[in-house]
Design a protein around this motif. Structure first.
Motif, PDB file in Angstrom:
ATOM      1  N   TRP A   1      -8.260   1.810  -3.559  1.00  0.00           N
ATOM      2  CA  TRP A   1      -7.901   0.777  -2.850  1.00  0.00           C
ATOM      3  C   TRP A   1      -9.207  -0.087  -2.375  1.00  0.00           C
ATOM      4  CZ3 TRP A   1      -3.633  -1.648  -1.829  1.00  0.00           C
ATOM      5  CH2 TRP A   1      -3.770  -2.541  -0.859  1.00  0.00           C
ATOM      6  N   ARG A   2     -10.380   0.830  -2.030  1.00  0.00           N
ATOM      7  CA  ARG A   2     -11.637   0.001  -1.499  1.00  0.00           C
ATOM      8  C   ARG A   2     -12.250  -0.630  -2.842  1.00  0.00           C
ATOM      9  NH1 ARG A   2     -12.560   4.771   1.214  1.00  0.00           N
ATOM     10  NH2 ARG A   2     -13.812   5.579  -0.392  1.00  0.00           N
ATOM     11  N   GLN A   3     -12.224  -0.106  -4.024  1.00  0.00           N
ATOM     12  CA  GLN A   3     -12.771  -0.343  -5.287  1.00  0.00           C
ATOM     13  C   GLN A   3     -11.856  -1.639  -5.556  1.00  0.00           C
ATOM     14  OE1 GLN A   3     -15.640   0.163  -6.795  1.00  0.00           O
ATOM     15  NE2 GLN A   3     -15.985   1.431  -4.999  1.00  0.00           N
ATOM     16  N   GLU A   4     -10.829  -1.448  -5.630  1.00  0.00           N
ATOM     17  CA  GLU A   4      -9.769  -2.610  -6.086  1.00  0.00           C
ATOM     18  C   GLU A   4      -9.992  -3.953  -5.224  1.00  0.00           C
ATOM     19  OE1 GLU A   4      -7.242  -4.330  -8.804  1.00  0.00           O
ATOM     20  OE2 GLU A   4      -8.113  -2.408  -8.759  1.00  0.00           O
ATOM     21  N   ARG A   5     -10.191  -3.829  -3.932  1.00  0.00           N
ATOM     22  CA  ARG A   5     -10.288  -5.067  -3.104  1.00  0.00           C
ATOM     23  C   ARG A   5     -11.495  -5.332  -3.485  1.00  0.00           C
ATOM     24  NH1 ARG A   5      -7.358  -5.082   2.585  1.00  0.00           N
ATOM     25  NH2 ARG A   5      -8.701  -6.854   2.506  1.00  0.00           N
ATOM     26  N   ARG A   6     -12.529  -4.769  -3.598  1.00  0.00           N
ATOM     27  CA  ARG A   6     -13.921  -5.118  -3.840  1.00  0.00           C
ATOM     28  C   ARG A   6     -14.060  -5.767  -5.156  1.00  0.00           C
ATOM     29  NH1 ARG A   6     -18.476  -1.227  -6.086  1.00  0.00           N
ATOM     30  NH2 ARG A   6     -19.859  -2.848  -6.469  1.00  0.00           N
ATOM     31  N   PHE A   7     -13.094  -5.893  -6.257  1.00  0.00           N
ATOM     32  CA  PHE A   7     -13.317  -6.405  -7.521  1.00  0.00           C
ATOM     33  C   PHE A   7     -12.181  -7.393  -7.450  1.00  0.00           C
ATOM     34  CE2 PHE A   7     -15.502  -2.210  -8.691  1.00  0.00           C
ATOM     35  CZ  PHE A   7     -16.691  -3.014  -8.922  1.00  0.00           C
ATOM     36  N   HIS A   8     -11.335  -7.315  -6.877  1.00  0.00           N
ATOM     37  CA  HIS A   8     -10.013  -8.138  -7.076  1.00  0.00           C
ATOM     38  C   HIS A   8      -9.679  -8.863  -5.510  1.00  0.00           C
ATOM     39  CE1 HIS A   8      -9.445  -5.754 -10.454  1.00  0.00           C
ATOM     40  NE2 HIS A   8      -9.767  -6.997 -10.993  1.00  0.00           N
ATOM     41  N   GLY A   9     -10.551  -9.044  -4.714  1.00  0.00           N
ATOM     42  CA  GLY A   9     -10.297  -9.253  -3.363  1.00  0.00           C
ATOM     43  C   GLY A   9      -9.476 -10.536  -2.965  1.00  0.00           C
ATOM     44  N   PRO A  10      -9.443 -11.383  -3.716  1.00  0.00           N
ATOM     45  CA  PRO A  10      -8.628 -12.669  -3.345  1.00  0.00           C
ATOM     46  C   PRO A  10      -7.260 -12.111  -3.952  1.00  0.00           C
ATOM     47  CG  PRO A  10     -10.372 -13.499  -4.868  1.00  0.00           C
ATOM     48  CD  PRO A  10     -10.561 -12.083  -4.802  1.00  0.00           C
ATOM     49  N   TYR A  11      -6.755 -11.584  -4.686  1.00  0.00           N
ATOM     50  CA  TYR A  11      -5.264 -10.974  -4.839  1.00  0.00           C
ATOM     51  C   TYR A  11      -4.726 -10.300  -3.808  1.00  0.00           C
ATOM     52  CZ  TYR A  11      -1.174  -8.810  -6.512  1.00  0.00           C
ATOM     53  OH  TYR A  11       0.209  -8.534  -6.587  1.00  0.00           O
ATOM     54  N   TRP A  12      -5.776  -9.551  -3.250  1.00  0.00           N
ATOM     55  CA  TRP A  12      -5.406  -8.569  -1.973  1.00  0.00           C
ATOM     56  C   TRP A  12      -5.577  -9.192  -0.723  1.00  0.00           C
ATOM     57  CZ3 TRP A  12      -2.108  -4.730  -3.460  1.00  0.00           C
ATOM     58  CH2 TRP A  12      -2.130  -4.396  -4.739  1.00  0.00           C
ATOM     59  N   ALA A  13      -6.013 -10.438  -0.474  1.00  0.00           N
ATOM     60  CA  ALA A  13      -6.504 -10.948   0.741  1.00  0.00           C
ATOM     61  C   ALA A  13      -5.295 -10.634   1.848  1.00  0.00           C
ATOM     62  CB  ALA A  13      -6.735 -12.532   0.644  1.00  0.00           C
TER      63      ALA A  13
ATOM     64  N   ALA B   1      -4.229  12.842  -3.133  1.00  0.00           N
ATOM     65  CA  ALA B   1      -3.774  11.571  -3.447  1.00  0.00           C
ATOM     66  C   ALA B   1      -4.042  10.714  -2.483  1.00  0.00           C
ATOM     67  CB  ALA B   1      -1.843  11.659  -3.446  1.00  0.00           C
ATOM     68  N   ARG B   2      -4.247  11.139  -1.265  1.00  0.00           N
ATOM     69  CA  ARG B   2      -4.766  10.072  -0.016  1.00  0.00           C
ATOM     70  C   ARG B   2      -6.182   9.712  -0.318  1.00  0.00           C
ATOM     71  NH1 ARG B   2      -1.789   9.592   3.841  1.00  0.00           N
ATOM     72  NH2 ARG B   2      -1.199  11.656   4.108  1.00  0.00           N
ATOM     73  N   ALA B   3      -7.184  10.620  -0.829  1.00  0.00           N
ATOM     74  CA  ALA B   3      -8.461  10.469  -0.887  1.00  0.00           C
ATOM     75  C   ALA B   3      -8.570   9.740  -2.309  1.00  0.00           C
ATOM     76  CB  ALA B   3      -9.210  11.836  -1.129  1.00  0.00           C
ATOM     77  N   LEU B   4      -7.789   9.711  -3.111  1.00  0.00           N
ATOM     78  CA  LEU B   4      -7.846   9.077  -4.614  1.00  0.00           C
ATOM     79  C   LEU B   4      -7.578   7.567  -4.251  1.00  0.00           C
ATOM     80  CD1 LEU B   4      -8.479   8.778  -7.495  1.00  0.00           C
ATOM     81  CD2 LEU B   4      -6.046   9.740  -7.862  1.00  0.00           C
ATOM     82  N   PHE B   5      -6.413   7.562  -3.306  1.00  0.00           N
ATOM     83  CA  PHE B   5      -6.014   6.176  -2.862  1.00  0.00           C
ATOM     84  C   PHE B   5      -6.774   5.335  -2.218  1.00  0.00           C
ATOM     85  CE2 PHE B   5      -3.680   3.450  -0.061  1.00  0.00           C
ATOM     86  CZ  PHE B   5      -3.224   2.587  -1.049  1.00  0.00           C
ATOM     87  N   GLU B   6      -7.396   5.984  -1.320  1.00  0.00           N
ATOM     88  CA  GLU B   6      -8.377   5.302  -0.497  1.00  0.00           C
ATOM     89  C   GLU B   6      -9.594   4.804  -1.322  1.00  0.00           C
ATOM     90  OE1 GLU B   6      -7.898   3.795   2.552  1.00  0.00           O
ATOM     91  OE2 GLU B   6      -5.868   5.050   2.878  1.00  0.00           O
ATOM     92  N   THR B   7      -9.963   5.656  -2.178  1.00  0.00           N
ATOM     93  CA  THR B   7     -11.235   5.195  -3.060  1.00  0.00           C
ATOM     94  C   THR B   7     -10.763   4.159  -3.983  1.00  0.00           C
ATOM     95  OG1 THR B   7     -12.122   7.427  -2.975  1.00  0.00           O
ATOM     96  CG2 THR B   7     -12.859   5.998  -4.689  1.00  0.00           C
TER      97      THR B   7
ATOM     98  N   ARG C   1       0.747  -1.239  -0.074  1.00  0.00           N
ATOM     99  CA  ARG C   1      -0.105   0.025  -0.002  1.00  0.00           C
ATOM    100  C   ARG C   1       0.934   1.364  -0.156  1.00  0.00           C
ATOM    101  NH1 ARG C   1      -5.463   0.629   2.454  1.00  0.00           N
ATOM    102  NH2 ARG C   1      -4.555   2.342   3.586  1.00  0.00           N
ATOM    103  N   ARG C   2       2.015   1.408   0.665  1.00  0.00           N
ATOM    104  CA  ARG C   2       2.673   2.573   0.925  1.00  0.00           C
ATOM    105  C   ARG C   2       3.278   2.957  -0.408  1.00  0.00           C
ATOM    106  NH1 ARG C   2       6.041   4.326   5.360  1.00  0.00           N
ATOM    107  NH2 ARG C   2       7.803   5.843   4.576  1.00  0.00           N
ATOM    108  N   THR C   3       3.780   1.810  -0.980  1.00  0.00           N
ATOM    109  CA  THR C   3       4.501   1.951  -2.512  1.00  0.00           C
ATOM    110  C   THR C   3       3.514   2.616  -3.271  1.00  0.00           C
ATOM    111  OG1 THR C   3       6.135   0.376  -2.103  1.00  0.00           O
ATOM    112  CG2 THR C   3       5.960   1.183  -4.353  1.00  0.00           C
ATOM    113  N   LEU C   4       2.320   2.150  -3.462  1.00  0.00           N
ATOM    114  CA  LEU C   4       1.244   2.543  -4.344  1.00  0.00           C
ATOM    115  C   LEU C   4       0.928   3.948  -3.908  1.00  0.00           C
ATOM    116  CD1 LEU C   4      -1.063  -0.776  -4.460  1.00  0.00           C
ATOM    117  CD2 LEU C   4       0.012   0.381  -6.332  1.00  0.00           C
TER     118      LEU C   4
END
Length: 87
Positions: free
Chosen positions: A72-84, A64-70, A45-48
């Motif tokens: 990150w949430r969407q990415e985990r929602r759609f690609h959850g197993p990768y980010w487990a 950047a922080r607001a964009l990142f958090e949004t 997460r830090r590098t991203l």
């Protein structure tokens, strides 16, 4: 590589050097891309976040922080197993 294509294949063509500003911009974007890919592959997460902070379209750390958090949430929602297991 710029080239002229003919019957014998590709023949490289010399081109003028790019202006320094163009080269600097391309180097800046390449650094962003490298950080982003590294962050994704390492699930870091830090590098991203650092990648977003240096992107030329990011106007502030808070943006950047607001964009990142949004993202990150969407990415985990759609690609959850990768980010487990990554918080």
């Amino acid at each position: 590589v710029y080239a002229r294509i003919g019957r014998r294949g590709a023949d490289p063509v010399r081109v003028a050097r790019f202006p320094e500003a163009v080269t600097a911009q391309q180097n800046h974007l390449a650094r962003f891309e490298k950080l982003a890919v590294t962050g994704i592959l390492q699930k870091d997460r830090r590098t991203l976040f650092q990648a977003l902070c240096i992107h030329p379209f990011t106007r502030s750390i808070s943006a950047a922080r607001a964009l990142f958090e949004t993202m990150w949430r969407q990415e985990r929602r759609f690609h959850g197993p990768y980010w487990a297991g990554v918080d």
